[in-house]
Design a protein around this motif. Structure first.
Motif: not given
Length: 183
Positions: A43-46, A66-67, A105-106, A112-113
């Motif tokens: 299960l991913t972080a999202y 966060a890049d 995300r960055r 959500p995905r």
């Protein structure tokens, strides 16, 4: 646990031929829920479930760095020209909802995905501002950033995996608009 390789395909089933549903990126936190014959269900972080090769995970806490800076549209533009890949999340291949997911995300915001999940997490708006999103289809099967002046930024698989581009909103998409949203 965390992803131990640059990009790990996350599959719908524990086999190489199974559909890629998303990707895990190096260092990304993954919660292992099950093990089966060299595969782990994660299960991913999202909160996205799927199967990855056991060799693609390692012990460790993991992080989602966060890049980038700027706006989600600024980040999405860094993917211009990337090919369309179903379930993709990198400049080597990305799908429409992956583009939205990675753009936020960055910048340090986890959304959500999938396009339908992104629509559900957003607020519907009556009038679009640059940076807002448009979902398409019933059920929702596509999402794009609104740039203003009739233009969108999205990843499209039409015409042999064309990929990430900015263009005037095509008529066929405009006719399929579902919701105007803001994350």
């Amino acid at each position: 646990m965390r992803c131990a390789v640059e990009v790990a395909p996350v599959r719908a089933e524990p086999r190489e031929e199974a559909k890629q549903v998303t990707q895990a990126l190096r260092g990304e936190p993954l919660r292992v829920e099950e093990r089966s014959d060299g595969w782990v269900r994660v299960l991913t972080a999202y909160a996205y479930p799927g199967w990855v090769r056991e060799a693609h995970v390692e012990e460790g806490e993991g992080e989602l760095p966060a890049d980038a800076s700027g706006t989600p549209v600024d980040v999405a533009r860094t993917y211009l020209g990337a090919p369309y890949v179903w379930g993709g999340m990198t400049e080597r291949g990305i799908d429409c909802s992956g583009l939205v997911h990675m753009a936020y995300r960055r910048l340090g915001r986890l959304v959500p995905r999938d396009a339908d999940q992104q629509e559900e997490a957003a607020v519907e708006v009556g009038e679009l501002r640059p940076g807002d999103l448009i979902t398409y289809g019933e059920p929702v099967d596509h999402i794009a950033f609104w740039l203003g002046d009739g233009r969108i930024l999205h990843s499209t698989g039409r015409e042999n995996g064309i990929g990430v581009l900015e263009e005037p909103e095509p008529d066929y998409l405009r006719k399929r608009r579902h919701k105007l949203i803001r994350l």
